[in-house]
Design a protein around this motif. Structure first.
Motif, mmCIF file in Angstrom:
data_model
loop_
_atom_site.group_PDB
_atom_site.id
_atom_site.type_symbol
_atom_site.label_atom_id
_atom_site.label_comp_id
_atom_site.label_asym_id
_atom_site.label_seq_id
_atom_site.Cartn_x
_atom_site.Cartn_y
_atom_site.Cartn_z
ATOM 1 N N ASN A 1 0.814 -1.217 0.000
ATOM 2 C CA ASN A 1 0.000 0.000 0.000
ATOM 3 C C ASN A 1 0.848 1.268 0.000
ATOM 4 O O ASN A 1 0.318 2.374 0.038
ATOM 5 C CB ASN A 1 -0.927 0.015 1.222
ATOM 6 N N SER A 2 2.158 1.102 -0.032
ATOM 7 C CA SER A 2 3.053 2.248 0.025
ATOM 8 C C SER A 2 3.863 2.348 -1.270
ATOM 9 O O SER A 2 4.097 1.346 -1.951
ATOM 10 C CB SER A 2 4.002 2.127 1.224
ATOM 11 N N ASN A 3 4.250 3.556 -1.595
ATOM 12 C CA ASN A 3 5.091 3.778 -2.779
ATOM 13 C C ASN A 3 6.578 3.654 -2.458
ATOM 14 O O ASN A 3 7.422 3.883 -3.323
ATOM 15 C CB ASN A 3 4.816 5.170 -3.365
ATOM 16 N N ARG A 4 6.879 3.284 -1.216
ATOM 17 C CA ARG A 4 8.268 3.152 -0.806
ATOM 18 C C ARG A 4 8.929 1.983 -1.533
ATOM 19 O O ARG A 4 8.332 0.911 -1.660
ATOM 20 C CB ARG A 4 8.348 2.934 0.699
ATOM 21 N N PRO A 5 10.133 2.171 -2.059
ATOM 22 C CA PRO A 5 10.802 1.071 -2.768
ATOM 23 C C PRO A 5 11.122 -0.079 -1.817
ATOM 24 O O PRO A 5 11.415 0.130 -0.635
ATOM 25 C CB PRO A 5 12.089 1.720 -3.299
#
Length: 309
Positions: free
Chosen positions: A55-59
């Protein structure tokens, strides 16, 4: 080519065809095992060493043992594990012993229409599990449930089973008896596999009903006890669906139903901590493995196999 070589060639080709068709018929199971068991297991093992959050755009990054360290520092995880083990202490004895007692009953030659009773005990097991949970939830309702209404006839106020921290575990154990018919069938098969000659020999030696039970039935049934115990341990450590249906997975009353698998589910699907939840899954696998290996190690002392010397 000589006749012997020709026969060997035909035999080899026949064996190859049989093996090929065997793999073809097994292919649905093999594909299902790879797609829904092995590959997800490998994926979660890899995820447990990353910071993956869908749910996160964190790599996605490799974080080593951080998720595992967070597990041991998570107070809620230990509380959920304690809830699971506390419930297992109540659930396991009934899950192992009660189906055996029912199988003894329906296997008795003195019972009238034993086939009918076998069907009646087994029928609830065929009901979809979620539907069965909803039915029991309504039955244990203190105001509209038939258990409460029956107690009301005698002027007894029905307990609030599912919202009382002191009664929630007995209520869940009673609810689990809904599927006792599946275990009954396993025990029934074991009872009917005991050679009648052993009972005849015990009678000649003067053994009564209790003596036959203690010296013949129980020793011959110990492999079935082991089988049931191992499966029950795996099931109770993965306890999840009942509390998810009854209380929508909120852990009420007072956190007493926040089982380990429910906390794992919340971390994965609700909070989106897939890496941490994957580590939790493998930690649960390790706990289950250690317990089952301990059971198998102890089995040398109490499990009797008729073919052994």
């Amino acid at each position: 080519m000589t006749g012997l070589a020709l026969r060997r060639s035909k035999g080899a080709s026949l064996a190859q065809r049989e093996a090929r068709w065997g793999y073809i018929f097994l292919s649905p199971w093999i594909i299902g095992f790879l797609a829904f068991t092995l590959i997800p297991m490998v994926a979660t093992f890899v995820f447990s060493f990353t910071n993956i959050e869908l749910n996160s755009n964190r790599p996605v990054e490799f974080v080593g043992l951080k998720n595992w360290q967070d597990i041991f520092g998570d107070s809620q995880m230990w509380a959920s594990l304690g809830v699971t083990l506390k419930f297992a202490i109540l659930q396991l004895p009934l899950a192992v012993i009660l189906p055996f007692l029912i199988a003894m009953l329906v296997n008795s030659k003195r019972l009238i229409a034993p086939g009918l009773f076998r069907i009646l005990f087994f029928m609830p097991y065929t009901v979809p599990f979620v539907a069965g949970v909803v039915i029991w939830e309504q039955m244990e309702n203190p105001t509209s449930g038939w258990i409460g209404q029956f107690l009301g006839i005698f002027g007894i106020s029905a307990p609030n089973w599912l919202n009382d921290p002191t009664l929630i575990y007995p209520a869940l154990v009673i609810l689990g008896l809904w599927g006792v018919g599946g275990g009954m069938i396993v025990y029934l098969g074991g009872l009917q596999g005991i050679p009648s000659e052993l009972y005849d020999a015990a009678k000649i030696d003067g053994a009564g009903w209790w003596g036959q039970l203690w010296h013949v039935t129980i020793p011959m049934m110990t492999p079935v006890f082991l089988y049931t115990l191992v499966l029950s341990i795996v099931d109770v450590l993965q306890y999840f669906l009942v509390v998810q249906v009854i209380n929508n997975g909120v852990g009420e009353p007072g956190g007493t139903t926040m089982f380990y698998n429910l906390w794992l589910y919340k971390n994965f699907f609700t909070y989106g901590h897939e890496g941490y939840a994957s580590a939790m899954a493998w930690f649960l696998f390790a706990i289950t493995l250690v317990i089952t290996l301990g059971v198998f190690a102890s089995a040398r002392r109490w499990v009797y196999y008729a073919g052994e010397r």
